[in-house]
Design a protein around this motif. Structure first.
Motif, short mmCIF file in Angstrom:
data_model
loop_
_atom_site.label_atom_id
_atom_site.label_comp_id
_atom_site.label_asym_id
_atom_site.label_seq_id
_atom_site.Cartn_x
_atom_site.Cartn_y
_atom_site.Cartn_z
N GLU A 53 0.83 -1.22 0.00
CA GLU A 53 0.00 0.00 0.00
C GLU A 53 0.86 1.26 0.00
N MET A 54 2.06 1.17 -0.58
CA MET A 54 3.03 2.27 -0.53
C MET A 54 2.47 3.59 -1.05
N PHE A 55 1.65 3.52 -2.10
CA PHE A 55 1.15 4.75 -2.71
C PHE A 55 0.17 5.49 -1.79
N GLU A 56 -0.44 4.75 -0.87
CA GLU A 56 -1.33 5.41 0.10
C GLU A 56 -0.57 5.80 1.37
N LYS A 57 0.47 5.04 1.73
CA LYS A 57 1.11 5.23 3.03
C LYS A 57 2.31 6.18 3.00
N ASN A 58 3.05 6.21 1.91
CA ASN A 58 4.22 7.08 1.87
C ASN A 58 3.77 8.54 1.69
N PRO A 59 4.12 9.44 2.64
CA PRO A 59 3.58 10.80 2.57
C PRO A 59 4.00 11.57 1.32
N THR A 60 5.24 11.37 0.86
CA THR A 60 5.71 12.08 -0.34
C THR A 60 4.90 11.65 -1.56
N ILE A 61 4.75 10.33 -1.73
CA ILE A 61 4.02 9.83 -2.90
C ILE A 61 2.54 10.18 -2.80
N ARG A 62 1.97 10.02 -1.61
CA ARG A 62 0.54 10.29 -1.43
C ARG A 62 0.20 11.73 -1.83
N GLY A 63 1.10 12.66 -1.50
CA GLY A 63 0.86 14.06 -1.82
C GLY A 63 0.92 14.36 -3.31
N LEU A 64 1.55 13.46 -4.09
CA LEU A 64 1.68 13.68 -5.53
C LEU A 64 0.61 12.95 -6.35
N MET A 65 -0.14 12.07 -5.70
CA MET A 65 -1.05 11.19 -6.44
C MET A 65 -2.14 11.95 -7.19
N SER A 66 -2.68 13.04 -6.60
CA SER A 66 -3.78 13.73 -7.27
C SER A 66 -3.30 14.37 -8.58
N LEU A 67 -2.08 14.93 -8.57
CA LEU A 67 -1.53 15.51 -9.81
C LEU A 67 -1.27 14.42 -10.84
N PHE A 68 -0.72 13.30 -10.37
CA PHE A 68 -0.43 12.18 -11.25
C PHE A 68 -1.71 11.67 -11.91
N GLU A 69 -2.76 11.51 -11.11
CA GLU A 69 -4.04 11.02 -11.64
C GLU A 69 -4.66 12.02 -12.62
N GLU A 70 -4.48 13.31 -12.33
CA GLU A 70 -4.99 14.33 -13.26
C GLU A 70 -4.29 14.23 -14.61
N LEU A 71 -2.98 14.05 -14.58
CA LEU A 71 -2.21 13.92 -15.82
C LEU A 71 -2.70 12.75 -16.66
N ILE A 72 -2.85 11.60 -16.00
CA ILE A 72 -3.16 10.37 -16.74
C ILE A 72 -4.63 10.28 -17.12
N PHE A 73 -5.51 10.49 -16.14
CA PHE A 73 -6.93 10.23 -16.38
C PHE A 73 -7.67 11.41 -17.00
N LEU B 271 2.27 8.66 -19.06
CA LEU B 271 3.35 8.83 -18.08
C LEU B 271 3.49 7.54 -17.27
N LYS B 272 4.74 7.07 -17.12
CA LYS B 272 4.98 5.87 -16.31
C LYS B 272 5.78 6.28 -15.08
N PRO B 273 5.20 6.15 -13.87
CA PRO B 273 5.96 6.42 -12.65
C PRO B 273 6.68 5.16 -12.18
N ILE B 274 7.92 5.29 -11.79
CA ILE B 274 8.72 4.15 -11.32
C ILE B 274 9.40 4.56 -10.02
N LEU B 275 9.40 3.68 -9.04
CA LEU B 275 10.14 3.90 -7.80
C LEU B 275 11.37 3.01 -7.80
N ILE B 276 12.54 3.59 -7.47
CA ILE B 276 13.77 2.80 -7.40
C ILE B 276 14.33 2.89 -5.99
N ALA B 277 15.06 1.85 -5.59
CA ALA B 277 15.67 1.83 -4.26
C ALA B 277 16.99 2.58 -4.30
N PRO B 278 17.27 3.44 -3.31
CA PRO B 278 18.59 4.07 -3.24
C PRO B 278 19.68 2.98 -3.21
N ASP B 279 20.82 3.31 -3.79
CA ASP B 279 21.93 2.37 -3.90
C ASP B 279 23.11 2.91 -3.09
#
Length: 343
Positions: free
Chosen positions: A50-70, A76-84
Motif C-alpha cells: 500500500e506504498m502509494f497510500e502510506k508514503n507521505p511524499t508519494i501520497r501528496g503527488l497522487m492527485s496531480l499524477f491522476e490528473e495527468l493520466i486520467f 506517463l509511467k511512474p517508477i520507484l527505485i531503491a537508493p543504492d
C-alpha cells in the motif's frame, strides 16, 4: 485461428505466475505499455503493497499524477527505485525524468536531479505542471541537475510485496547485473531495483533506458547478449516485451523488423500507427490488425516504412498473480503474417 494449444503445468505444484506463463510458452511481446514520459524517483525500502497510500511524499503527488493520466491522457509511467549504497546520497533524493523528444525517435531524452529530500515533492510537482503546460519554474532546481545523459540505466523489478515472483526471480538477475555488469561498465551503466511496474507474470522483468525497451522471463545466460549486444538478436526474441515508444500491435511488428534488421534497427528513429483493426469491445483484444512503422536512419541516409498484418495464431493459459490457488486466463498470441517494406 489454429487449434488452442498449451503446454501443461500442474498449478498445484506452482505458486509463481511467471512459471505458469513460461511453461505455457506465453509470448511477452506487446506487453511493454506505451510511454511518452517516465518519472523515476528514489524511495527507500521496504516497499509495502500500500506504498502509494502510506508514503507521505508519494501520497501528496497522487492527485496531480491522476490528473495527468486520467484527465489529460498523458502517457506517463511512474517508477520507484531503491537508493543504492554506491550511487545515492543520504538526505537527498534522485529524480530521473525521461521524455519522448519527437514524433520519430529511438530513445528518450533524460533529465536527472539529485535534490534534498525536502525538495523532492516540489521538483516532481514542477515537472508534472510542465506536462500540464501550467506555469512552473524548474530553474530553481538547475543547481541539482546531473549530466548523466550518457549513462544507461537497467531497472529490475524485485518488489516481492506486490508479487512473489518478482522477489524470487528478480533478485538474482538484479544482483548479477549489479555485481558483474555495472562495475565493468566504467560508469556507463547503472543497475537499480524497482518497485512493481507491471507484468509480474513475466518476472524477472527489466526496463532498459534511455532506449525504453522492456524485457521479461529473463535468464542469467542471456544477460551478456542484452547488455553487450554481442551476438545474434534472435537470442533475445522470446524475452522482448516491446519498445515503449509504440503501442501493443506496433510492438509486435517492430520486433519482427528488428529480428530481420539486427542491432542497428534499435538506433533508427521510428513511429507507428495501427491503420486497420478488428472491431471489438473495450475488454477484448482484436484478432487481427494492420500496422505501419515509419523509420529514418540515424544519419538521415535512409527513410521509409514497413506495413504488416498481425493475426491471432494461438491462445495460451496464463496467471496474472502468484498465489496458492492459481486463476488461469486465456491470452491471445499473435504472429506477423505479412511484412512489406513499402517506401
Amino acid at each position: 485461428m489454429q487449434t488452442q494449444h498449451t503446454h501443461k503445468l500442474l498449478t498445484a505444484d506452482c505458486r509463481f505466475c511467471s512459471l505458469v506463463s513460461k511453461a505455457n510458452a506465453e509470448d511477452p511481446i506487446g506487453t511493454a505499455g506505451t510511454c511518452e514520459h517516465w518519472l523515476i524517483m528514489e524511495i527507500s525500502q521496504p516497499w509495502p503493497q500500500e506504498m502509494f497510500e502510506k508514503n507521505p511524499t508519494i501520497r501528496g503527488l497522487m492527485s496531480l499524477f491522476e490528473e495527468l493520466i486520467f484527465n489529460h491522457g498523458v502517457k506517463l509511467k511512474p517508477i520507484l527505485i531503491a537508493p543504492d549504497r554506491e550511487y545515492s546520497y543520504p538526505g537527498f533524493t534522485r529524480v530521473l525524468y525521461y521524455y519522448r523528444p519527437a514524433k520519430l525517435f529511438s530513445q528518450f531524452e533524460k533529465q536527472e536531479f539529485i535534490v534534498p529530500e525536502t525538495k523532492s515533492a516540489a521538483l516532481v510537482t514542477a515537472i508534472f505542471k510542465q506536462l500540464l503546460q501550467q506555469p512552473n519554474d524548474l530553474s530553481e532546481f538547475q543547481q541539482y541537475q546531473q549530466q548523466t545523459s550518457d549513462i544507461r540505466e537497467l531497472m529490475v523489478c524485485t518488489h516481492a510485496q506486490v508479487d512473489l515472483a518478482c522477489g524470487r526471480f528478480g533478485n538474482p538477475i538484479y544482483r548479477q547485473l549489479r555485481k558483474e555488469y555495472a562495475p565493468a561498465s566504467k560508469g556507463k551503466l547503472r543497475v537499480w531495483q524497482t518497485a512493481h511496474f507491471g507484468g509480474h507474470q513475466f518476472a524477472p522483468t527489466l526496463i532498459d533506458l534511455p532506449q525504453g525497451c522492456l524485457w521479461g522471463h529473463l535468464e542469467a545466460n542471456v544477460l551478456d547478449l542484452l547488455v553487450q549486444r554481442n551476438g545474434s538478436v534472435s537470442g533475445l526474441r522470446q524475452y522482448y516485451r516491446g519498445w515503449t515508444g509504440l503501442s501493443k500491435f506496433e510492438q509486435i511488428v517492430e520486433r519482427e523488423i528488428w529480428m530481420q534488421s539486427g542491432w542497428s534497427w534499435l538506433d533508427y528513429l521510428k513511429a507507428g500507427r495501427v491503420f486497420a483493426m478488428e472491431e471489438v469491445t473495450e475488454k477484448q483484444d482484436a484478432d487481427w490488425a494492420e500496422v505501419r512503422i515509419d523509420f529514418v536512419a540515424p544519419n538521415g541516409s535512409e527513410s521509409g516504412a514497413y506495413e504488416a498484418r498481425i493475426e491471432i495464431c494461438d491462445e495460451v493459459m496464463s496467471a496474472f498473480d502468484s498465489a496458492k490457488e492459481m486463476e488461469l486466463e486465456a491470452v491471445k498470441q499473435y504472429r506477423v503474417n505479412r511484412l512489406v517494406k513499402v517506401e
